[in-house]
Design a protein around this motif. Structure first.
Motif, PDB file in Angstrom:
ATOM      1  N   VAL A   1       0.925  -1.107  -0.012  1.00 56.52           N
ATOM      2  CA  VAL A   1       0.018   0.044  -0.049  1.00 56.52           C
ATOM      3  C   VAL A   1       0.841   1.082  -0.024  1.00 56.52           C
ATOM      4  CG1 VAL A   1      -1.678   1.401   1.307  1.00 56.52           C
ATOM      5  CG2 VAL A   1      -1.989  -0.809   1.194  1.00 56.52           C
ATOM      6  N   ARG A   2       1.940   1.215   0.875  1.00 55.13           N
ATOM      7  CA  ARG A   2       2.802   2.397   0.981  1.00 55.13           C
ATOM      8  C   ARG A   2       3.460   2.611  -0.171  1.00 55.13           C
ATOM      9  NH1 ARG A   2       4.717   5.133   5.419  1.00 55.13           N
ATOM     10  NH2 ARG A   2       3.913   3.606   6.752  1.00 55.13           N
ATOM     11  N   ALA A   3       4.035   1.581  -1.117  1.00 53.19           N
ATOM     12  CA  ALA A   3       4.819   1.588  -2.200  1.00 53.19           C
ATOM     13  C   ALA A   3       3.991   2.059  -3.389  1.00 53.19           C
ATOM     14  CB  ALA A   3       5.373   0.270  -2.505  1.00 53.19           C
ATOM     15  N   VAL A   4       2.641   1.505  -3.550  1.00 57.62           N
ATOM     16  CA  VAL A   4       1.717   1.795  -4.693  1.00 57.62           C
ATOM     17  C   VAL A   4       1.285   3.509  -4.432  1.00 57.62           C
ATOM     18  CG1 VAL A   4      -0.727   1.745  -5.525  1.00 57.62           C
ATOM     19  CG2 VAL A   4       0.821  -0.224  -5.040  1.00 57.62           C
ATOM     20  N   THR A   5       1.188   3.732  -3.119  1.00 60.04           N
ATOM     21  CA  THR A   5       0.824   5.312  -2.795  1.00 60.04           C
ATOM     22  C   THR A   5       2.102   6.268  -3.477  1.00 60.04           C
ATOM     23  OG1 THR A   5      -0.715   4.501  -1.068  1.00 60.04           O
ATOM     24  CG2 THR A   5       0.226   7.022  -1.161  1.00 60.04           C
ATOM     25  N   THR A   6       3.339   5.856  -3.071  1.00 55.78           N
ATOM     26  CA  THR A   6       4.672   6.436  -3.216  1.00 55.78           C
ATOM     27  C   THR A   6       4.481   6.372  -4.805  1.00 55.78           C
ATOM     28  OG1 THR A   6       5.663   5.703  -1.435  1.00 55.78           O
ATOM     29  CG2 THR A   6       7.081   6.419  -3.207  1.00 55.78           C
ATOM     30  N   LEU A   7       4.366   5.431  -5.694  1.00 61.42           N
ATOM     31  CA  LEU A   7       4.502   5.448  -6.994  1.00 61.42           C
ATOM     32  C   LEU A   7       3.403   6.452  -7.500  1.00 61.42           C
ATOM     33  CD1 LEU A   7       4.824   1.624  -7.937  1.00 61.42           C
ATOM     34  CD2 LEU A   7       6.563   3.515  -8.154  1.00 61.42           C
ATOM     35  N   LEU A   8       2.119   6.358  -7.148  1.00 59.22           N
ATOM     36  CA  LEU A   8       1.213   7.128  -7.748  1.00 59.22           C
ATOM     37  C   LEU A   8       1.309   8.618  -7.269  1.00 59.22           C
ATOM     38  CD1 LEU A   8      -1.976   5.174  -6.266  1.00 59.22           C
ATOM     39  CD2 LEU A   8      -1.291   5.266  -8.826  1.00 59.22           C
ATOM     40  N   VAL A   9       1.801   8.988  -6.279  1.00 61.97           N
ATOM     41  CA  VAL A   9       1.806  10.468  -5.789  1.00 61.97           C
ATOM     42  C   VAL A   9       3.257  10.912  -6.381  1.00 61.97           C
ATOM     43  CG1 VAL A   9       2.531  12.199  -4.023  1.00 61.97           C
ATOM     44  CG2 VAL A   9       0.719  10.359  -3.775  1.00 61.97           C
ATOM     45  N   THR A  10       4.276  10.240  -6.596  1.00 61.20           N
ATOM     46  CA  THR A  10       5.544  10.508  -7.377  1.00 61.20           C
ATOM     47  C   THR A  10       5.125  11.028  -8.946  1.00 61.20           C
ATOM     48  OG1 THR A  10       6.956   9.197  -5.871  1.00 61.20           O
ATOM     49  CG2 THR A  10       7.921   9.726  -7.992  1.00 61.20           C
ATOM     50  N   ALA A  11       4.232  10.076  -9.451  1.00 57.43           N
ATOM     51  CA  ALA A  11       4.050  10.542 -10.746  1.00 57.43           C
ATOM     52  C   ALA A  11       3.261  11.801 -10.835  1.00 57.43           C
ATOM     53  CB  ALA A  11       3.268   9.172 -11.636  1.00 57.43           C
ATOM     54  N   ALA A  12       2.080  11.953  -9.942  1.00 55.77           N
ATOM     55  CA  ALA A  12       1.496  13.093  -9.902  1.00 55.77           C
ATOM     56  C   ALA A  12       2.189  14.494  -9.825  1.00 55.77           C
ATOM     57  CB  ALA A  12       0.314  13.040  -8.912  1.00 55.77           C
ATOM     58  N   VAL A  13       3.259  14.166  -8.848  1.00 56.87           N
ATOM     59  CA  VAL A  13       4.270  15.182  -8.511  1.00 56.87           C
ATOM     60  C   VAL A  13       5.054  15.511  -9.725  1.00 56.87           C
ATOM     61  CG1 VAL A  13       6.130  16.059  -7.102  1.00 56.87           C
ATOM     62  CG2 VAL A  13       4.176  15.082  -6.033  1.00 56.87           C
ATOM     63  N   ALA A  14       5.425  14.548 -10.466  1.00 63.78           N
ATOM     64  CA  ALA A  14       6.222  14.776 -11.781  1.00 63.78           C
ATOM     65  C   ALA A  14       5.490  15.622 -12.698  1.00 63.78           C
ATOM     66  CB  ALA A  14       6.676  13.388 -12.307  1.00 63.78           C
ATOM     67  N   ASP A  15       4.193  15.666 -12.744  1.00 62.10           N
ATOM     68  CA  ASP A  15       3.403  16.347 -13.592  1.00 62.10           C
ATOM     69  C   ASP A  15       3.427  17.832 -13.486  1.00 62.10           C
ATOM     70  OD1 ASP A  15       2.578  13.972 -14.838  1.00 62.10           O
ATOM     71  OD2 ASP A  15       0.404  14.101 -14.046  1.00 62.10           O
ATOM     72  N   THR A  16       4.166  18.412 -12.668  1.00 65.91           N
ATOM     73  CA  THR A  16       4.409  19.747 -12.310  1.00 65.91           C
ATOM     74  C   THR A  16       2.948  20.754 -12.268  1.00 65.91           C
ATOM     75  OG1 THR A  16       4.817  20.449 -14.635  1.00 65.91           O
ATOM     76  CG2 THR A  16       6.726  19.539 -13.527  1.00 65.91           C
ATOM     77  N   GLY A  17       2.204  20.057 -11.442  1.00 65.42           N
ATOM     78  CA  GLY A  17       0.988  20.979 -11.166  1.00 65.42           C
ATOM     79  C   GLY A  17       1.339  21.785  -9.878  1.00 65.42           C
ATOM     80  N   ARG A  18       0.445  22.568  -9.603  1.00 65.40           N
ATOM     81  CA  ARG A  18       0.538  23.216  -8.176  1.00 65.40           C
ATOM     82  C   ARG A  18       0.247  22.588  -7.060  1.00 65.40           C
ATOM     83  NH1 ARG A  18      -2.131  28.951  -8.648  1.00 65.40           N
ATOM     84  NH2 ARG A  18      -1.235  29.065  -6.748  1.00 65.40           N
ATOM     85  N   ARG A  19      -0.724  21.380  -7.111  1.00 70.32           N
ATOM     86  CA  ARG A  19      -0.868  20.669  -5.946  1.00 70.32           C
ATOM     87  C   ARG A  19      -1.205  19.135  -6.369  1.00 70.32           C
ATOM     88  NH1 ARG A  19      -6.119  23.468  -6.826  1.00 70.32           N
ATOM     89  NH2 ARG A  19      -7.737  21.880  -6.774  1.00 70.32           N
ATOM     90  N   VAL A  20      -1.270  18.380  -5.569  1.00 71.57           N
ATOM     91  CA  VAL A  20      -1.649  17.008  -5.683  1.00 71.57           C
ATOM     92  C   VAL A  20      -2.800  16.621  -4.570  1.00 71.57           C
ATOM     93  CG1 VAL A  20      -0.855  14.454  -5.520  1.00 71.57           C
ATOM     94  CG2 VAL A  20       0.717  16.277  -6.711  1.00 71.57           C
TER      95      VAL A  20
END
Length: 175
Positions: free
Chosen positions: A93-112
């Motif tokens: 669960v922690r690893a999947v959340t890390t992968l999902l949020v890392t990909a969302a942060v890489a999109d360079t939006g203002r927030r996630v």
């Protein structure tokens, strides 16, 4: 006493007719018309929606340190809901959340934003990058992230979607 004056059938009355008062609220706008094929035009996607299940969500700054914080909150929330997953599931669960949020942060939006729901022994985790349009330097379908997510223990489904409010990545994990 004065007798009423009898009016002839074709003459107008000697007093003005009473007009109705104006409406108190404006009338509703006209309904949308159907297109040439008979279907109504669609509207934009509203965002993440969860019905008939428990849910929690958090908004983070789009920064690298948000990744660890999101993983901890997801695991803590599952514990509050009474899920006592084994150590391997908890790490997944922690690893999947890390992968999902890392990909969302890489999109360079203002927030996630991270959304979590559970139902029938499964947890659904959604990470949404609030950046309209495709992410710079990333494929719009996110295949590389999806392959890494499916390699984790307990993942039953995952996917990605791009809408007007940004790219969303999601995964379903068996608890």
């Amino acid at each position: 006493m004065v007798a009423p004056v009898a009016e002839e059938p074709g003459t107008p009355p000697s007093y003005p007719p009473k007009t109705p008062p104006p409406p108190k609220k404006p009338s509703s706008p006209p309904r949308p018309e159907a297109g040439a094929d008979g279907a109504l035009t669609g509207t934009a996607r509203i965002g993440v929606g969860m019905r008939d299940r428990r849910g929690a969500n958090w908004t983070f700054e789009s920064a690298p340190w948000s990744v660890r914080n999101a993983g901890g909150r997801v695991v803590a929330q599952l514990g509050e809901w009474g899920h006592q997953p084994g150590t391997t599931v908890l790490e997944a669960v922690r690893a999947v959340t890390t992968l999902l949020v890392t990909a969302a942060v890489a999109d360079t939006g203002r927030r996630v934003s991270v959304h979590l729901s559970d139902q029938d022994g499964h947890a659904c985790i959604v990470a949404l990058s609030h950046r309209a349009g495709p992410a710079p330097g990333h494929s719009p379908d996110g295949d590389d992230v999806l392959h890494r997510i499916t390699a984790q223990t307990g993942v039953t489904a995952c996917g990605t979607d791009t809408g007007t409010d940004g790219r969303s990545l999601w995964a379903v994990i068996s608890l």
